[in-house]
Structure formats: C-alpha cells, structure tokens
Design a protein around this motif. Structure first.
Motif, PDB file in Angstrom:
ATOM      1  N   ILE A  55       0.750  -1.247  -0.032  1.00  0.00           N
ATOM      2  CA  ILE A  55      -0.041   0.161   0.058  1.00  0.00           C
ATOM      3  C   ILE A  55       0.834   1.400  -0.141  1.00  0.00           C
ATOM      4  CG2 ILE A  55      -1.906   1.286   1.286  1.00  0.00           C
ATOM      5  CD1 ILE A  55      -2.725  -1.772   0.543  1.00  0.00           C
ATOM      6  N   ALA A  56       0.773   2.109  -0.972  1.00  0.00           N
ATOM      7  CA  ALA A  56       1.565   3.309  -1.154  1.00  0.00           C
ATOM      8  C   ALA A  56       1.139   4.367   0.066  1.00  0.00           C
ATOM      9  CB  ALA A  56       1.369   4.105  -2.528  1.00  0.00           C
ATOM     10  N   HIS A  57       2.260   4.898   0.602  1.00  0.00           N
ATOM     11  CA  HIS A  57       2.061   6.037   1.631  1.00  0.00           C
ATOM     12  C   HIS A  57       1.090   6.937   1.180  1.00  0.00           C
ATOM     13  CE1 HIS A  57       5.991   4.596   3.710  1.00  0.00           C
ATOM     14  NE2 HIS A  57       5.066   3.708   3.892  1.00  0.00           N
ATOM     15  N   SER A  58       1.216   7.063  -0.087  1.00  0.00           N
ATOM     16  CA  SER A  58       0.239   8.315  -0.541  1.00  0.00           C
ATOM     17  C   SER A  58      -1.040   7.970  -0.896  1.00  0.00           C
ATOM     18  CB  SER A  58       0.988   8.750  -2.013  1.00  0.00           C
ATOM     19  OG  SER A  58       1.240   7.732  -2.971  1.00  0.00           O
ATOM     20  N   ALA A  59      -1.540   6.764  -0.693  1.00  0.00           N
ATOM     21  CA  ALA A  59      -2.746   6.306  -1.153  1.00  0.00           C
ATOM     22  C   ALA A  59      -3.669   6.958   0.107  1.00  0.00           C
ATOM     23  CB  ALA A  59      -3.025   4.597  -0.886  1.00  0.00           C
ATOM     24  N   ARG A  60      -4.964   7.268  -0.449  1.00  0.00           N
ATOM     25  CA  ARG A  60      -6.047   7.887   0.604  1.00  0.00           C
ATOM     26  C   ARG A  60      -6.390   6.835   1.748  1.00  0.00           C
ATOM     27  NH1 ARG A  60      -8.943  12.700  -1.543  1.00  0.00           N
ATOM     28  NH2 ARG A  60      -7.840  13.392  -3.247  1.00  0.00           N
ATOM     29  N   SER A  61      -6.291   5.795   1.355  1.00  0.00           N
ATOM     30  CA  SER A  61      -6.855   4.685   2.030  1.00  0.00           C
ATOM     31  C   SER A  61      -5.590   3.931   3.007  1.00  0.00           C
ATOM     32  CB  SER A  61      -7.688   3.702   1.523  1.00  0.00           C
ATOM     33  OG  SER A  61      -6.894   3.008   0.431  1.00  0.00           O
ATOM     34  N   HIS A  62      -4.461   4.438   2.911  1.00  0.00           N
ATOM     35  CA  HIS A  62      -3.019   3.823   3.435  1.00  0.00           C
ATOM     36  C   HIS A  62      -3.603   3.477   4.936  1.00  0.00           C
ATOM     37  CE1 HIS A  62       0.507   3.805   5.775  1.00  0.00           C
ATOM     38  NE2 HIS A  62       1.044   3.040   4.742  1.00  0.00           N
ATOM     39  N   ALA A  63      -3.825   4.548   5.838  1.00  0.00           N
ATOM     40  CA  ALA A  63      -4.096   4.268   7.206  1.00  0.00           C
ATOM     41  C   ALA A  63      -5.112   3.466   7.474  1.00  0.00           C
ATOM     42  CB  ALA A  63      -4.349   5.925   7.839  1.00  0.00           C
ATOM     43  N   ALA A  64      -6.322   3.640   6.742  1.00  0.00           N
ATOM     44  CA  ALA A  64      -7.411   2.780   7.081  1.00  0.00           C
ATOM     45  C   ALA A  64      -7.088   1.205   6.747  1.00  0.00           C
ATOM     46  CB  ALA A  64      -8.678   2.965   6.183  1.00  0.00           C
ATOM     47  N   LEU A  65      -6.412   1.072   5.699  1.00  0.00           N
ATOM     48  CA  LEU A  65      -6.199  -0.532   5.210  1.00  0.00           C
ATOM     49  C   LEU A  65      -4.910  -0.906   6.163  1.00  0.00           C
ATOM     50  CD1 LEU A  65      -6.243  -0.241   1.382  1.00  0.00           C
ATOM     51  CD2 LEU A  65      -7.808  -1.474   2.925  1.00  0.00           C
ATOM     52  N   THR A  66      -3.989  -0.344   6.450  1.00  0.00           N
ATOM     53  CA  THR A  66      -2.954  -0.925   7.192  1.00  0.00           C
ATOM     54  C   THR A  66      -3.231  -0.733   8.658  1.00  0.00           C
ATOM     55  OG1 THR A  66      -1.873   1.383   7.373  1.00  0.00           O
ATOM     56  CG2 THR A  66      -1.107   0.037   5.522  1.00  0.00           C
ATOM     57  N   GLY A  67      -4.151  -0.056   9.018  1.00  0.00           N
ATOM     58  CA  GLY A  67      -4.646  -0.137  10.297  1.00  0.00           C
ATOM     59  C   GLY A  67      -5.886  -0.954  10.892  1.00  0.00           C
ATOM     60  N   ALA A  68      -6.456  -1.615   9.750  1.00  0.00           N
ATOM     61  CA  ALA A  68      -7.679  -2.407   9.993  1.00  0.00           C
ATOM     62  C   ALA A  68      -7.290  -3.681  10.558  1.00  0.00           C
ATOM     63  CB  ALA A  68      -8.392  -2.584   8.830  1.00  0.00           C
ATOM     64  N   GLU A  69      -8.234  -4.211  11.406  1.00  0.00           N
ATOM     65  CA  GLU A  69      -8.020  -5.634  11.993  1.00  0.00           C
ATOM     66  C   GLU A  69      -8.101  -6.634  10.997  1.00  0.00           C
ATOM     67  OE1 GLU A  69     -10.179  -8.360  15.411  1.00  0.00           O
ATOM     68  OE2 GLU A  69     -10.964  -6.297  14.673  1.00  0.00           O
ATOM     69  N   GLY A  70      -8.622  -6.349  10.022  1.00  0.00           N
ATOM     70  CA  GLY A  70      -8.688  -7.459   8.901  1.00  0.00           C
ATOM     71  C   GLY A  70      -8.920  -6.825   7.577  1.00  0.00           C
ATOM     72  N   PHE A  71      -8.977  -7.416   6.419  1.00  0.00           N
ATOM     73  CA  PHE A  71      -9.034  -6.996   5.019  1.00  0.00           C
ATOM     74  C   PHE A  71      -9.472  -8.068   4.067  1.00  0.00           C
ATOM     75  CE2 PHE A  71      -4.436  -7.671   5.498  1.00  0.00           C
ATOM     76  CZ  PHE A  71      -4.184  -8.223   4.385  1.00  0.00           C
ATOM     77  N   ILE A  72      -9.844  -7.915   3.101  1.00  0.00           N
ATOM     78  CA  ILE A  72     -10.233  -8.744   1.993  1.00  0.00           C
ATOM     79  C   ILE A  72      -9.489  -8.490   0.627  1.00  0.00           C
ATOM     80  CG2 ILE A  72     -12.080  -9.973   0.846  1.00  0.00           C
ATOM     81  CD1 ILE A  72     -14.072  -9.266   2.676  1.00  0.00           C
ATOM     82  N   VAL A  73      -8.903  -9.607   0.054  1.00  0.00           N
ATOM     83  CA  VAL A  73      -8.255  -9.396  -1.305  1.00  0.00           C
ATOM     84  C   VAL A  73      -9.455 -10.077  -2.186  1.00  0.00           C
ATOM     85  CG1 VAL A  73      -6.187  -9.711  -2.547  1.00  0.00           C
ATOM     86  CG2 VAL A  73      -6.011  -9.459  -0.229  1.00  0.00           C
ATOM     87  N   HIS A  74      -9.954  -9.274  -3.043  1.00  0.00           N
ATOM     88  CA  HIS A  74     -10.541  -9.930  -4.054  1.00  0.00           C
ATOM     89  C   HIS A  74      -9.859  -9.858  -5.297  1.00  0.00           C
ATOM     90  CE1 HIS A  74     -13.272  -7.393  -1.524  1.00  0.00           C
ATOM     91  NE2 HIS A  74     -14.259  -8.540  -1.828  1.00  0.00           N
ATOM     92  N   VAL A  75      -9.592 -11.009  -6.034  1.00  0.00           N
ATOM     93  CA  VAL A  75      -8.816 -11.390  -7.398  1.00  0.00           C
ATOM     94  C   VAL A  75      -9.723 -11.305  -8.168  1.00  0.00           C
ATOM     95  CG1 VAL A  75      -7.173 -12.739  -8.444  1.00  0.00           C
ATOM     96  CG2 VAL A  75      -7.183 -12.604  -5.781  1.00  0.00           C
ATOM     97  N   LEU A  76      -9.673 -10.101  -8.995  1.00  0.00           N
ATOM     98  CA  LEU A  76     -10.698  -9.841 -10.037  1.00  0.00           C
ATOM     99  C   LEU A  76     -10.705 -10.859 -11.347  1.00  0.00           C
ATOM    100  CD1 LEU A  76     -10.562  -5.972  -9.951  1.00  0.00           C
ATOM    101  CD2 LEU A  76     -11.880  -7.224  -8.642  1.00  0.00           C
ATOM    102  N   SER A  77     -11.860 -11.242 -11.812  1.00  0.00           N
ATOM    103  CA  SER A  77     -11.928 -11.973 -12.992  1.00  0.00           C
ATOM    104  C   SER A  77     -11.872 -10.814 -14.097  1.00  0.00           C
ATOM    105  CB  SER A  77     -13.275 -12.633 -13.218  1.00  0.00           C
ATOM    106  OG  SER A  77     -14.422 -11.731 -13.155  1.00  0.00           O
TER     107      SER A  77
END
Length: 162
Positions: A55-77
């Motif tokens: 996750i790029a430090h410049s990404a708007r969602s950086h703090a939210a994604l790296t600080g979340a208890e969990g996350f989901i990776v969706h591998v797109l079709s």
C-alpha cells in the motif's frame, strides 16, 4: 539517487513488463468501507497461510487499510475490470455499490476469480509503501478467467498447451 541507482523512468518501464493479476483490497474503518485497486499482491507463506499487499504511503486509504483488524483481497475476474477502474480513482468507491459483509466487517465484492479474507498479521516498511501481511482466514475461488495487467493496460489470458 546514487550513481548505482536505476532511473525512475527505466524502473517503471521495466516493471510495466511484469504481468500481474489485479486485486481490490477492502476493509472497514470506523464504520466506513475503504478499498483500493492493488497490483502489488503475492502469496507469502503456506504454513501459516499468509499473503501480502503493498500500500503506497500516498494512498488515501493507506492508514485505514494498514490499521484495520482485517481486510479482504478480491482477485478480479476478466469481467470485473470495472471494479479495478472504480477502486483506482479518488472519491467514494462504495456509492451505489451493493456489498456484503465479510470477516472484520470488510466489504465483500462479488466473487471473481478468488477472494481471501485476512486478519492483519504484520505491517512492514517497504520504502514508499507499507507491506501489509495478512493471515488468510477464509479462501474462495472459481474457474473465472482472471483480469491481468501488463504494459500499462488490461489483458486477457491465453492458455498455452495442456
């Protein structure tokens, strides 16, 4: 830049020649859904089951994604290119989008090629990125053709041989 460093342009051009799958990473942040398109994704370990996403430090969602208890990776079709485009742009990504709720409250997009629900395992320094390591708690997959990104554009997959 030292005399031994590659130029940023040469580095970007070389990396554009690496074909990768396309993912959207989602999480829950204080009642709000967050998400972004990420091509820097990889498996890390089978035992325990770990994956990583950068996750790029410049990404708007950086703090939210790296600080979340969990996350989901969706591998797109291949049919989900619109999700990649939607989650790569600034602004509200979840307006008019129906999602389910996965582990840790993370938004579930429709199943494409695969979906991994992860508990945050570690965050590591990765230069101008944070390496977010997740322990996979749930995994689903289909036979859907994956969405591939190569040479700065989306591509399909050609099966060679048997």
């Amino acid at each position: 830049m030292s005399s031994h460093d590659v130029s940023p342009e040469a580095f970007r051009n070389a990396l554009a020649r690496w074909a990768s799958g396309v993912t959207v990473v989602t999480a829950h942040d204080d009642g709000d859904p967050v998400g972004m398109t990420a091509a820097s994704f990889s498996s890390l370990s089978l035992d325990p089951p770990l994956v990583l996403v950068c996750i790029a430090h410049s990404a708007r969602s950086h703090a939210a994604l790296t600080g979340a208890e969990g996350f989901i990776v969706h591998v797109l079709s291949h049919e989900q290119q619109h999700f990649s485009e939607r989650f790569s742009k600034p602004g509200s990504k979840f307006d008019d989008l129906e999602t389910g709720e996965g582990l840790f409250g993370a938004p579930l997009l429709p199943l494409g090629t695969a979906r991994l629900e992860c508990e945050r395992h570690a965050t590591l320094d990765g230069g101008d990125h944070t390496i977010l390591v997740g322990r996979v708690r749930s995994a689903e997959s289909t036979d859907a053709e994956p969405l591939v990104y190569w040479d700065r554009s989306y591509r399909g997959v050609t099966i060679v041989g048997d």
